[in-house]
Write a protein that holds these residues in place. Structure first.
Motif, PDB file in Angstrom:
ATOM      1  N   SER A 104       0.825  -1.206   0.000  1.00 43.28           N
ATOM      2  CA  SER A 104       0.000   0.000   0.000  1.00 43.28           C
ATOM      3  C   SER A 104       0.862   1.260   0.000  1.00 43.28           C
ATOM      4  O   SER A 104       0.493   2.277  -0.579  1.00 43.28           O
ATOM      5  N   ASP A 162      -6.224  -1.175  -4.487  1.00 43.16           N
ATOM      6  CA  ASP A 162      -5.621  -1.717  -3.267  1.00 43.16           C
ATOM      7  C   ASP A 162      -6.576  -2.734  -2.641  1.00 43.16           C
ATOM      8  O   ASP A 162      -7.541  -2.372  -1.989  1.00 43.16           O
ATOM      9  N   GLU A 163      -6.293  -3.995  -2.865  1.00 43.96           N
ATOM     10  CA  GLU A 163      -7.152  -5.083  -2.384  1.00 43.96           C
ATOM     11  C   GLU A 163      -8.622  -4.808  -2.650  1.00 43.96           C
ATOM     12  O   GLU A 163      -9.438  -4.799  -1.724  1.00 43.96           O
TER      13      GLU A 163
HETATM   14 MG   LIG Z   1      -2.228  -2.547   2.369  1.00 44.68          MG
END
Ligand SMILES: [Mg+2]
Ligand SMILES: Nc1ncnc2c1ncn2[C@@H]1O[C@H](COP(=O)(O)OP(=O)(O)OP(=O)(O)O)[C@@H](O)[C@H]1O
Lengths: 243, 482
Positions: A41, A159-160
């Motif tokens: 991240s 992000d995910e």
């Molecule tokens: Mg992360």
């Protein structure tokens, strides 16, 4: 397309990312994968300008990221986080249109684009007037994706995106995402924990550990020519669950 | 925003040619001011009576700054509390007041000071008129307040001055003394010379023939730059009220709980001008004034509190400074805050609005800051990643998301404000505090309720209004979670 040169990030005495050079290629889907806390991240946040690198520079389309051009650059990026990152006070539609309205885009053009995106993401248009809390996790994720895609950015940063979804929804959204990425030919940088997802969506995989890039390549290459023991260890740890 | 503030500050300045009479919050002051008001009105002059100002300092400040044109006062108070001088003559006081732009009438005809009182029937039987007459009746039973008995300028020097040596002297509570003198347990007591109770208990005051007590002659103070015609009218009140008459007027005011009725008694036509407005009209008027105070101060408080709250939501020294400031303001007792502001801003609605706004600040600042700080970091990042400018993020994302908490803060402020605004009456800003203050002075619960009940209802209505605003203003998406 996206280029990191000697970029590192330190938080007081914690090194979130060691000095790293990285290039993300145009029109491809690149997946960042690795154990929790390895700095995935952090990389994405620095590209969006949410945090500043401790050292090094970031270029996007040969433009050096700086305070002056960050707003322009952000408008050419689509950023999607887990659960969509939707604003609770706005309906799905108003979340999607927030930026376009702010830029005073033409209303009929916006309407067309909205319908187009609903089709693309398989989102039922009569749910557009719902507030985020009235939507399911999968629906929220679709809305988040529509918001990121609305101004047709060249680059998508995710992000995910599917992290909070249950397996069935997750797998159908994976298929949809793959379709979308292929159709739109965007440059995509996606973070996941899930090796199967990475293998399915990614043209290329970047495996990270402890703030460092360990190896880069296809799943096949990682399996056949692991650069260090950790690669095999990581692949084996995941195999049991998702293959 | 700045223009709004300037507008608010200009709003309550007095209308030209209208004369303002001020009074302090005790019965006699109210009555004298009402008499002056009616006199001026009969002469065709527009008058406003700002009643029940919170004490000598506040009223003097108002005279000095020109917010009030006329007010009743006493030579003793002027000498001791205002000028702090040794001068005793009226000419001397007048000369010392002139530099402040304030003039002084001759005595209205009575002296409101310490005095000795006896039962009327006994005074007549024994031929008691002056204090000196007690010399031949040293067997009379004396009851004194503790204060008068102990004061260095009290009973001791007093008896020496008159060469008295009374045989039976005891100290007792002032309130009990009236009962005791009526019942004959005592024959002589100390009292204020124009106390309404003197009439109620049928007592007479013994003349201070050797001038022991300092003089508290009732007079009117006036602005030298007030309407000359009005000054002439006020001067016609000179020498028209003696002690006995003032006692009767005070009694009328306390009995009827109505100063206008007492003033009418002065003109001795009880019927012609009964209380000019009905109670309901008065309550309506006070309520409107009250609402104006609350609305204006809330507008200022929100206008200042929101930006302060936004600034305070960011960590750092500034945030701490803002919280300390609004916290400290909150701990200053409301009366003290008013007293602090009066020298700076004079007495007017403006001062009341500033004070109320300061009081309303903390809940607004705190809730605004809290509402903003509570926004989850992933949503902050989402907002920034869109490429919105900081200001647009604040206006389109952060503030709307915090709106419910902010509105709750404004509501808390508004409800407290409705209560606190009753104190505005102490500096002549009107509102529902007016009947409360005068009711307390008159010791009359009915009058207090005329202010207290509407204030309570207003507080409930404000709550209700904010419930409604919550439904109307707060995006539905935020209400779903609770
Ligand atoms: Mg992360
Ligand atoms: N604001 C911050 N202050 C201090 N340390 C931070 C901060 N943000 C992240 N870190 C640390 O930096 C390291 C990398 O964080 P990052 O969020 O990039 O991990 P990640 O690879 O995305 O992990 P996950 O898969 O759990 O999301 C972690 O050890 C984290 O604790």
């Amino acid at each position: 397309m996206i280029k990191l040169t000697k970029v590192s990030k330190k938080y007081s005495n914690l090194v979130a990312l060691e000095t790293t050079d990285l290039e993300i290629s145009r029109g491809k889907t690149t997946v960042l994968i690795g154990p929790s806390g390895c700095g995935k991240s952090t990389i994405l946040r620095m590209i969006v300008g949410l945090i500043e690198p401790t050292t090094g520079v970031i270029e996007i389309d040969s433009q050096l990221l700086s305070k002056e051009n960050i707003l322009d650059i952000r408008r050419q990026l689509g950023y999607v986080i887990q659960d969509g990152g939707l604003f609770p006070h706005l309906t799905a539609k108003n979340n999607i249109l927030l930026m376009a309205r702010h830029l005073r885009k033409n209303i009929s053009v916006m309407q067309e684009r909205l319908e187009e995106l609903c089709k693309l993401t398989h989102f039922s248009p009569d749910r557009l007037e719902c507030y985020p809390l009235e939507l399911s996790g999968g629906q929220r994720q679709r809305v988040g994706l529509m918001r990121a895609l609305f101004l047709d950015p060249e680059i998508l940063l995710l992000d995910e995106p599917l992290g909070a979804l249950e397996p069935l929804v997750r797998s159908s959204l994976q298929q949809e995402l793959k379709q979308i990425f292929q159709d739109l030919k965007k440059t995509v940088l996606l973070i996941t924990h899930d090796l199967a997802e990475a293998a399915y969506l990614g043209d290329e995989i970047i495996l990270m550990n402890f703030g460092k890039v360990v190896q880069r390549g296809t799943v096949d290459e990682l399996q056949k020519q692991p650069s260090e023991a950790f690669v095999t260890q990581f692949l084996n740890a995941q195999r049991g669950f998702s293959l | 925003m700045r223009y709004l503030l300037i507008l608010l500050l200009l709003l309550p300045t007095k209308v030209f040619s209208q004369q303002v009479i001020g009074s302090k919050k005790f019965t006699e002051s109210y009555v004298l001011a009402e008499i002056a008001k009616r006199k001026l009105e009969e002469a065709g002059i527009k008058v406003e009576h700002r009643q029940g100002l919170g004490g000598t300092t506040i009223l003097w400040e108002a005279m000095r700054t020109g917010a009030v044109d006329f007010c009743p006062d006493y030579t003793g108070t002027i000498r001791e509390a205002i000028l702090q001088t040794k001068t005793t003559s009226l000419e001397g006081l007048r000369a010392e007041l002139a530099p402040f732009g304030v003039g002084l009438t001759e005595s209205l005809g009575f002296n409101n000071t310490y005095a000795l009182a006896v039962r009327r029937e006994m005074a007549e039987k024994l031929g008691l008129k002056k204090v000196s007459d007690l010399k031949v009746h040293q067997d009379l039973k004396v009851g004194l307040t503790h204060e008068f008995q102990q004061r260095s300028d009290g009973w001791g020097p007093f008896t020496k001055h008159y060469g008295l040596n009374m045989e039976q002297v005891k100290a007792l509570e002032h309130a009990l003394a009236y009962q005791a003198i009526r019942g004959g347990q005592i024959d002589v007591m100390d009292a204020y010379s124009t106390d309404a109770k003197l009439a109620e208990y049928d007592l007479v005051v013994l003349q201070d023939d050797l001038n022991f007590f300092p003089r508290y002659d009732a007079v009117f103070l006036y602005r030298l730059d007030a309407d000359p015609k009005a000054i002439e009218v006020i001067k016609t009140l000179v020498n028209t009220i003696d002690e006995e008459k003032m006692v009767k007027l005070n009694l009328e005011a306390e009995k009827k709980a109505d100063y206008v009725a007492a003033a009418n008694l002065y003109f001795s036509n009880l019927s012609s001008q009964k209380s000019s407005q009905s109670v309901w009209q008065k309550i309506l008027y006070w309520t409107i004034e009250h609402l104006f105070l609350v609305a204006a101060s809330m507008l200022v408080a929100v206008g200042i509190g929101l930006p302060l709250g936004v600034a305070a939501s960011r960590q750092g020294l500034l945030s701490q400074a803002i919280f300390s400031f609004s916290g400290i303001v909150q701990t200053i007792p409301s009366l003290a805050l008013l007293a602090l502001l009066v020298p700076l801003l004079g007495i007017s609605q403006k001062t009341a609005i500033v004070a109320l706004a300061l009081y309303s600040l903390l809940p607004i600042v705190r809730n605004t800051a809290a509402g903003l700080q509570d926004i989850p970091s992933n949503l902050r990042e989402s907002a920034q990643a869109l490429g919105l400018e900081q200001q647009a993020i604040l206006l389109k994302v952060y503030l709307p998301m915090a709106s419910r908490t902010i509105l709750a803060g404004i509501k808390t402020s508004a409800v407290i404000n409705v209560g606190t605004a009753t104190l505005a009456a102490l500096i002549g800003a009107g509102g529902l505090g007016e009947p409360i203050v005068s009711g307390l002075t008159l010791n009359n619960p009915d009058v207090i309720l005329q202010g207290a009940i509407p204030a309570a209802i207003l507080a409930l209505l404000v709550e209700f209004l904010f419930e409604l605003l919550d439904r109307l203003l707060i995006p539905k998406g935020l209400r779903l979670s609770s």
